[in-house]
Design a protein around this motif. Sequence first.
Motif, PDB file in Angstrom:
ATOM      1  N   GLU A 118       0.723  -1.328   0.098  1.00  0.00           N
ATOM      2  CA  GLU A 118       0.075   0.000  -0.251  1.00  0.00           C
ATOM      3  C   GLU A 118       0.894   1.273   0.101  1.00  0.00           C
ATOM      4  OE1 GLU A 118      -2.936   2.172   3.305  1.00  0.00           O
ATOM      5  OE2 GLU A 118      -3.238   0.115   2.493  1.00  0.00           O
ATOM      6  N   ASP A 119       2.034   1.063   0.673  1.00  0.00           N
ATOM      7  CA  ASP A 119       2.829   2.335   0.594  1.00  0.00           C
ATOM      8  C   ASP A 119       3.470   2.627  -0.886  1.00  0.00           C
ATOM      9  OD1 ASP A 119       2.752   2.731   3.315  1.00  0.00           O
ATOM     10  OD2 ASP A 119       4.317   1.306   3.979  1.00  0.00           O
TER      11      ASP A 119
ATOM     12  N   ALA B 243       0.569   4.306  -2.571  1.00  0.00           N
ATOM     13  CA  ALA B 243       0.575   5.760  -2.274  1.00  0.00           C
ATOM     14  C   ALA B 243       1.480   6.625  -3.050  1.00  0.00           C
ATOM     15  CB  ALA B 243       0.647   5.812  -0.829  1.00  0.00           C
TER      16      ALA B 243
ATOM     17  N   SER C  78      -7.916   1.710   1.000  1.00  0.00           N
ATOM     18  CA  SER C  78      -8.110   2.004   2.623  1.00  0.00           C
ATOM     19  C   SER C  78      -8.527   3.362   2.845  1.00  0.00           C
ATOM     20  CB  SER C  78      -6.685   1.632   2.990  1.00  0.00           C
ATOM     21  OG  SER C  78      -5.737   2.791   2.642  1.00  0.00           O
TER      22      SER C  78
ATOM     23  N   ARG D 169      -6.785   5.282   4.342  1.00  0.00           N
ATOM     24  CA  ARG D 169      -5.643   6.231   4.357  1.00  0.00           C
ATOM     25  C   ARG D 169      -5.401   6.851   2.779  1.00  0.00           C
ATOM     26  NH1 ARG D 169       0.044   3.332   3.399  1.00  0.00           N
ATOM     27  NH2 ARG D 169       1.236   5.212   2.970  1.00  0.00           N
ATOM     28  N   LEU D 170      -5.772   6.029   2.000  1.00  0.00           N
ATOM     29  CA  LEU D 170      -5.363   6.268   0.452  1.00  0.00           C
ATOM     30  C   LEU D 170      -6.802   6.936   0.122  1.00  0.00           C
ATOM     31  CD1 LEU D 170      -3.824   3.267  -1.253  1.00  0.00           C
ATOM     32  CD2 LEU D 170      -2.730   5.162  -0.420  1.00  0.00           C
TER      33      LEU D 170
ATOM     34  N   GLU E  47      -8.343   9.057   1.818  1.00  0.00           N
ATOM     35  CA  GLU E  47      -7.904  10.583   2.180  1.00  0.00           C
ATOM     36  C   GLU E  47      -6.817  11.434   1.235  1.00  0.00           C
ATOM     37  OE1 GLU E  47      -5.959  12.826   6.281  1.00  0.00           O
ATOM     38  OE2 GLU E  47      -6.729  10.820   6.255  1.00  0.00           O
ATOM     39  N   GLN E  48      -5.690  10.497   0.869  1.00  0.00           N
ATOM     40  CA  GLN E  48      -4.812  10.985   0.086  1.00  0.00           C
ATOM     41  C   GLN E  48      -5.529  11.368  -1.252  1.00  0.00           C
ATOM     42  OE1 GLN E  48      -0.732   8.970  -0.399  1.00  0.00           O
ATOM     43  NE2 GLN E  48      -1.287   8.701  -2.713  1.00  0.00           N
TER      44      GLN E  48
END
Length: 219
Positions: free
Chosen positions: A69-70, A73, A132, A134-135, A137-138
């Motif tokens: 996932e990193d 991103a 996710s 997090r992604l 939100e990105q």
Amino acid sequence: MAGRLKQPTGRYGGRTAEERQAERRRRFLEAALQLFGDSPGFRSTTVAALSEAAGLSTRQFYEEFRTLEDVLAALHLQVNDWGEEAALAALADAEELPLAERATAIFRAYAANVTSDPRRIRITFVEIIGVSPRLEEQRLARRARWVDFICAAAAVAAARGEAAPRDYRIAATAFIGSVNGLLHDWSAGWVDATLDEAVEELVRQLLGILRPAGWGGAG
């Protein structure tokens, strides 16, 4: 020997440790563009498969990233950076042109960049979705940067008397949805038009937003 091992900082093969690290990261991102943006896609890629495609080891993967996932991103940000750089360069070159020509130059540059590789389209508009919180939100944060870009350009146009003076934030957010949807569908073969025709349609939509019916400003 007491103490913790430190990362090497000297030169090896003529390159510093930082240069070698940047090279490894570049190779992982290039491999991810291929595997995530084409086949098998992000959700079906493993760390081992990505490392093999990059010509590196899984140990080296975990020196650069914690998870796949990193990598996604970082790749999503890189693809957006490329598109933003293209748009900003076009804006700088077209700064003194009339509004319609200025908008055309900017959108032509952005569209040419993002559609130059179908894998970039898939990363930006497909693979990033639903991974996710997090992604997500990105993704929304990068969309907000594009909203700011359009609002800033609209403010300049309004100051020059080329557009109606108002708050364009909601309109810009809606317009970006049109940009993303049209370019994705065009890249997928669902839109029977040339890229220039797609850009012309986007410019017409934008001018309709900036110069609404009944507005008495400059032509």
